[in-house]
Design an enzyme around this catalytic site. Structure first.
Site, mmCIF file in Angstrom:
data_model
loop_
_atom_site.group_PDB
_atom_site.id
_atom_site.type_symbol
_atom_site.label_atom_id
_atom_site.label_comp_id
_atom_site.label_asym_id
_atom_site.label_seq_id
_atom_site.Cartn_x
_atom_site.Cartn_y
_atom_site.Cartn_z
ATOM 1 N N HIS A 1 -6.709 -4.645 5.626
ATOM 2 C CA HIS A 1 -5.352 -4.144 5.873
ATOM 3 C C HIS A 1 -3.871 -5.018 5.595
ATOM 4 O O HIS A 1 -3.010 -4.949 6.055
ATOM 5 C CB HIS A 1 -5.005 -3.654 7.469
ATOM 6 C CG HIS A 1 -6.107 -2.983 7.809
ATOM 7 N ND1 HIS A 1 -6.825 -2.902 9.130
ATOM 8 C CD2 HIS A 1 -6.418 -1.920 7.225
ATOM 9 C CE1 HIS A 1 -7.711 -1.696 9.424
ATOM 10 N NE2 HIS A 1 -7.488 -1.283 8.386
ATOM 11 N N GLU B 1 1.608 1.638 3.056
ATOM 12 C CA GLU B 1 0.950 0.948 2.098
ATOM 13 C C GLU B 1 1.151 1.160 0.772
ATOM 14 O O GLU B 1 1.372 0.277 -0.253
ATOM 15 C CB GLU B 1 -0.558 0.777 2.354
ATOM 16 C CG GLU B 1 -0.898 0.066 3.547
ATOM 17 C CD GLU B 1 -2.302 0.660 4.326
ATOM 18 O OE1 GLU B 1 -2.216 1.656 4.953
ATOM 19 O OE2 GLU B 1 -3.178 -0.082 4.247
ATOM 20 N N LYS C 1 -6.818 9.178 -3.480
ATOM 21 C CA LYS C 1 -5.716 9.417 -3.063
ATOM 22 C C LYS C 1 -4.360 8.929 -4.090
ATOM 23 O O LYS C 1 -4.760 7.863 -4.681
ATOM 24 C CB LYS C 1 -5.335 8.947 -1.680
ATOM 25 C CG LYS C 1 -6.277 9.750 -0.668
ATOM 26 C CD LYS C 1 -5.725 8.892 0.720
ATOM 27 C CE LYS C 1 -6.651 8.986 1.956
ATOM 28 N NZ LYS C 1 -6.798 7.781 2.693
ATOM 29 N N GLU D 1 1.645 3.826 15.579
ATOM 30 C CA GLU D 1 2.551 4.624 15.665
ATOM 31 C C GLU D 1 2.853 5.910 16.542
ATOM 32 O O GLU D 1 3.856 6.259 16.951
ATOM 33 C CB GLU D 1 2.614 5.166 14.098
ATOM 34 C CG GLU D 1 2.831 4.223 13.262
ATOM 35 C CD GLU D 1 2.473 4.785 11.765
ATOM 36 O OE1 GLU D 1 2.768 6.073 11.597
ATOM 37 O OE2 GLU D 1 2.164 3.866 10.841
ATOM 38 N N ASN E 1 -5.482 5.248 -4.674
ATOM 39 C CA ASN E 1 -6.491 4.612 -3.775
ATOM 40 C C ASN E 1 -7.844 5.238 -3.978
ATOM 41 O O ASN E 1 -7.908 6.401 -3.505
ATOM 42 C CB ASN E 1 -6.093 4.925 -2.236
ATOM 43 C CG ASN E 1 -6.736 4.220 -1.054
ATOM 44 O OD1 ASN E 1 -7.787 3.842 -1.340
ATOM 45 N ND2 ASN E 1 -6.242 4.315 -0.129
ATOM 46 N N ARG F 1 -5.071 0.263 -5.030
ATOM 47 C CA ARG F 1 -5.642 -0.443 -3.890
ATOM 48 C C ARG F 1 -6.906 -1.155 -4.196
ATOM 49 O O ARG F 1 -7.638 -0.313 -4.691
ATOM 50 C CB ARG F 1 -5.526 0.432 -2.842
ATOM 51 C CG ARG F 1 -6.156 -0.122 -1.681
ATOM 52 C CD ARG F 1 -6.232 0.633 -0.366
ATOM 53 N NE ARG F 1 -6.626 -0.079 0.718
ATOM 54 C CZ ARG F 1 -7.773 0.253 1.736
ATOM 55 N NH1 ARG F 1 -8.063 1.587 1.413
ATOM 56 N NH2 ARG F 1 -7.936 -0.531 2.521
ATOM 57 N N ARG G 1 -16.671 1.506 14.894
ATOM 58 C CA ARG G 1 -17.069 0.329 14.551
ATOM 59 C C ARG G 1 -16.747 -0.628 15.931
ATOM 60 O O ARG G 1 -15.917 -0.425 16.834
ATOM 61 C CB ARG G 1 -16.057 -0.600 13.402
ATOM 62 C CG ARG G 1 -16.109 0.243 12.251
ATOM 63 C CD ARG G 1 -15.623 -0.517 11.297
ATOM 64 N NE ARG G 1 -14.851 0.302 10.389
ATOM 65 C CZ ARG G 1 -13.748 0.206 9.860
ATOM 66 N NH1 ARG G 1 -13.402 -1.304 10.012
ATOM 67 N NH2 ARG G 1 -12.992 0.988 8.933
#
Ligand code: ADP
Length: 398
Positions: free
Chosen positions: A180, A384, A14, A333, A7, A91, A241
């Protein structure tokens, strides 16, 4: 087969290495401050203490070389030879209208990603740097592109078209894409497994609530509406945002500030929880301040919960009902308070939470609805990277 998942951001990378025989994570890590002073790699092998190496990392090609070195290292490594690596999954944020699924990378896919750069100017170039760097580090090893937008390509035109002149859609593809997608796809399919029913029989509303957030209506396994748009500011209130605002507000800000770049910074970096509370973009800080009596912090938390509640009710209407509401990502979560406040007041549509199941629940798969709730309420931690690894394995295995 062993699969490396990457990613890439503009200054970070990552990674996770999966052994797909049992989908276990062999190693993971983060390269930070690529091209900036103070760059370093932090590498973790399964349950070991992290290995940190601080060194000059001028670009993504060098960063990937370091990652491969770490994976092969006699002390911190997990591979004997790079030949063990079957494929690499990347990704990629924007796949435009053309890419409605993950694909193996070839020159035409690279061109597609380049063509979508105007839609994701910060992300797609960084994702491409990762792909190019991997191609030169390991020629012949398949690279797969897994798009954040792909899952939402099943949205019907009535969900993705904006009410502006149609020519902007025809010429420039101005429309809702949302993001997402990999997370919404993962948690909705996992929820179906936990419910013991085929995804094709379920109407699920997935709430991905993190620093960036989106809500998706997943109707019988397909995304039919999702709260992010052509860009990443609409929908619910996020860390920095703004979420949904009337177009007149943007016009007002443009007139007042006189500079589109400044307005872009305001709606992307200075709004949301941070903008309203004036304290932090991190919900934990905001809720701590609210508990101590800070009224603007309380307001920020209230606006967030209210905005999610409205999306849940409207997406239930879009699907003529809902079987399960799923919470995921950092807030979904972990924050029992936020989950409770969001569903409070939705009893009229058969949504009843069980506080004893919700309170204190963090980062675990669980049902948190009352036994007599018509709609199931679930927490499903997102993954993901695993979803990217699965897609990559499927494509590379062909
Ligand atoms: P990103 O979108 O950057 O991946 P995450 O999914 O990690 O973000 O979510 C980060 C958000 O999750 C932050 O607002 C953080 O405060 C929130 N969060 C994490 N743990 C908790 C918690 N226990 N209570 C409330 N919020 C939490």
């Amino acid at each position: 087969m062993k699969i490396l998942v990457l990613n890439c951001g503009s200054s970070s990378l990552k990674y996770q290495l999966f052994d797909m025989t049992d989908e276990s994570v062999l190693a993971k890590g983060l390269v930070e401050r690529i091209g900036i002073q103070g760059s370093r790699i932090k590498h973790n092998r399964a349950s070991d203490e992290p290995t940190i190496r601080e060194t000059d990392i001028p670009d993504h090609t060098f960063a990937i070389k370091l990652v491969l070195e770490m994976l092969l290292d006699s002390k911190s490594g997990v591979l004997k030879s790079l030949d063990e690596l079957g494929a690499v999954g990347h990704r990629v944020v924007h796949g435009g209208e053309k890419n409605d699924r993950s694909v193996l990378v070839d020159e035409s896919v690279i061109k597609d990603i380049e063509d979508c750069t105007y839609l994701a100017p910060l992300h797609n170039p960084a994702n491409l740097m990762g792909i190019r760097a991997m191609e030169s580090a390991m020629p012949g090893v398949p690279n797969a592109a897994v798009f954040d937008t792909a899952f939402h390509q099943t949205m019907p035109p009535k969900a993705y078209l904006y009410g502006i002149p149609y020519r902007y859609y025809q010429k420039d593809k101005v429309r809702r894409y949302s993001f997402h997608g990999t997370s919404h796809a993962y948690v909705s399919s996992r929820a179906a497994v936990l419910l013991g029913k085929p995804a094709e029989s379920l109407r699920i509303i997935t709430c991905h609530l993190g620093n960036g957030s989106s809500i998706t209506a997943v109707d019988r396994g397909k995304s039919v509406d999702s709260s992010l748009g052509m860009g990443t500011t609409p929908g619910i209130l996020m860390g920095t945002r703004c979420g949904d605002v009337d177009a007149s507000v943007i016009l007002y800000l443009l007139e007042r500030e006189g500079d589109p770049k400044r307005v872009s910074d305001i709606i992307h970096k200075e709004s949301g929880l941070l903008g309203i509370s004036g304290i932090s973009s991190d919900l934990r800080d905001v809720q701590d301040a609210a508990l101590k009596g800070d009224s603007r912090a309380m307001l920020a938390s209230d606006v967030l919960c209210e905005s999610v509640k409205k999306y849940i009710a409207s997406y239930a209407a879009v699907m003529s009902g809902v079987d399960a509401i799923v919470f995921t990502a950092g807030i979904g979560e972990n924050s029992d308070y936020t989950r409770r406040e969001i569903v409070r007041g939705l009893e009229f549509m058969g949504v009843r939470i069980d506080d004893s199941k919700n309170d204190g629940l963090r980062g675990k798969e669980a049902f948190i609805n009352a036994d007599d709730s018509k709609v199931k309420i679930m927490v499903v931690p997102t993954n993901e990277e695993l979803m990217i690894a699965r897609d990559t394995m499927r494509l590379a295995g062909k």
